[in-house]
Enzyme design. Structure first.
Site, mmCIF file in Angstrom:
data_model
loop_
_atom_site.group_PDB
_atom_site.id
_atom_site.type_symbol
_atom_site.label_atom_id
_atom_site.label_comp_id
_atom_site.label_asym_id
_atom_site.label_seq_id
_atom_site.Cartn_x
_atom_site.Cartn_y
_atom_site.Cartn_z
ATOM 1 N N ALA A 1 -73.530 8.840 -25.119
ATOM 2 C CA ALA A 1 -72.721 9.685 -24.515
ATOM 3 C C ALA A 1 -71.724 10.349 -24.579
ATOM 4 O O ALA A 1 -71.409 9.821 -25.891
ATOM 5 C CB ALA A 1 -72.493 9.011 -23.396
ATOM 6 N N SER A 2 -71.808 11.712 -25.135
ATOM 7 C CA SER A 2 -71.080 12.506 -25.867
ATOM 8 C C SER A 2 -69.631 12.710 -25.143
ATOM 9 O O SER A 2 -69.233 12.063 -24.099
ATOM 10 C CB SER A 2 -71.830 14.280 -25.917
ATOM 11 O OG SER A 2 -73.074 13.970 -26.411
#
Length: 409
Positions: free
Chosen positions: A78-79
């Site tokens: 998840a950025s």
């Protein structure tokens, strides 16, 4: 009273409070700049997409690693929320649009996209990893996003069923721009992609018109590479012990065969008089070099090389460099006293090999040009391999497998 105050401070924040605080922080640095993106980030619950971490970790402005491959390398994550907000700003999505996302990840970004496009829009998210898609599917279904379409598919192929799309966004790093993305993007649409060239990675926002892409923004970034895409990046060893390498592209005639041991030759130092503080970015130098010099690449040195004094890069694993068939020069710094923001460092270059001095002077010239306007960003034009740009001037052309790039100021 003091004991009561301490106890209150230690009460964990609710997910809603943590989410609002995160968005406040993102807004304070200038991202989530549109009301639609800001409200989507305030509404969509990130913690449900990363259930393995705490609320504090879910709403920290940081990457959450969700999957590693057999070698331990990150294969899905998840950025950073701020980077996601920045890319959504670049994408300029609006209600009613059709959007293709390449790289489903946790499904969080797809949920943000769906919130912005609304009931009259459509979001399709694809990922080559079936387990990633199925995991995201469950969370999307359980949190009000059953209308988001998820497909297990190769990002390089795209998703023709649903094309043309008003917007395409890649949330995985791409070395190339697949031809399918050109054909699946509506004329007048926009593409946002973390694109790699000359050893660096930039989130580039492109307008698409008449079969070509033309950039309108570029921001330095880093992403997990796209799985399944042919990668034309090569690693060439240049030190006898293998501790120092150059990262180059397929269209560059820079090889280990003629460069191994070049750092054993006496180095030549050149200095630019340009200075930076300890926290200042110099990525703009690298970007400028990629638009002006065919030898632009990346130097990566293991800690052993630094300890042995073999080289002195600014950042060991990602230092801007210039190289040709026999020589190399890379970015370095030296202390230059203190300024209002703390210690200052002068930027320069160290060259090795027969043309090392020339390369070092060229690198310093790029530093000086950058120093005159540190915010200048070249325009990037891209088109399918075999087509012509139609641009006039002397832009730097970079040939990839499915696309070409031309960069110019």
């Amino acid at each position: 009273m003091a004991e009561q105050g301490v106890a209150e401070e230690n009460v964990p924040m609710s997910s809603a409070q943590a989410r609002q605080l995160l968005v406040d922080r993102i807004r304070s640095v200038g991202y989530a700049g549109t009301d639609a993106v800001e409200q989507a980030m305030r509404k969509v619950e990130r913690h449900v997409f990363v259930p393995a971490v705490s609320i504090a970790e879910a709403y920290a402005d940081d990457v959450v690693i969700t999957k590693r491959d057999r070698d331990g390398a990150v294969s899905s994550s998840a950025s950073m929320p701020s980077l996601m907000a920045l890319m959504l700003d670049q994408l300029d999505i609006r209600p009613g649009m059709k959007v293709l996302e390449v790289g489903t990840g946790t499904g969080y970004n797809a949920a943000l996209l769906a919130t912005v496009v609304g009931d009259h829009g459509a979001v399709t998210s694809i990922d080559i990893d079936e387990k990633v898609v199925s995991g995201a599917r469950v969370v999307l279904d359980n949190n009000g996003f059953a209308h988001v379409r998820t497909v297990a598919a190769d990002g390089a192929i795209g998703q023709p069923d649903g094309a043309p799309y008003d917007r395409i966004i890649a949330t995985v790093g791409a070395w190339d721009i697949p031809r399918s993305w050109y054909s699946q993007l509506a004329d007048g649409g926009k593409l946002v992609v973390p694109l790699r060239w000359r050893g660096q990675s930039w989130s580039v926002g492109f307008d698409y018109l008449d079969g070509q892409l033309r950039s309108y923004s570029a921001v330095s970034c880093g992403f997990v590479p796209m799985i399944g895409q042919e990668d034309g990046e090569r690693t060439e060893i240049i030190s006898s012990d293998g501790f120092v390498q150059l990262v180059v592209d397929a269209d560059q005639a820079i090889t280990s065969e003629s460069l191994v041991g070049v750092l054993d030759q006496e180095g030549v130092e050149r200095w630019s008089k340009a200075t930076i503080g300890g926290g200042d970015s110099f990525d703009g130098i690298w970007l400028r070099m990629s638009a002006t010099d065919p030898g632009c690449c990346r130097l990566s040195a293991a800690p052993e090389a630094i300890q042995q004094g073999l080289c002195r890069p600014v950042i060991a694993h990602r230092d801007p460099a210039l190289a040709d068939a026999t020589s190399v020069a890379y970015l370095t710094v030296r202390p230059r006293g203190s300024g209002p923001g703390g210690p200052q460092f002068e930027l320069g270059a160290i060259g090795h090999g027969p043309s090392g001095d020339d390369l070092a002077q060229r690198l310093c010239a790029a530093i000086s040009a950058w120093d005159l306007d540190r915010t200048a960003i070249p325009t990037v034009v891209a088109g399918p391999t075999g087509s012509h740009s139609g641009e006039r001037g002397s832009g730097m052309r970079i040939e990839k497998t499915s696309t070409w790039l031309e960069l110019f100021f």
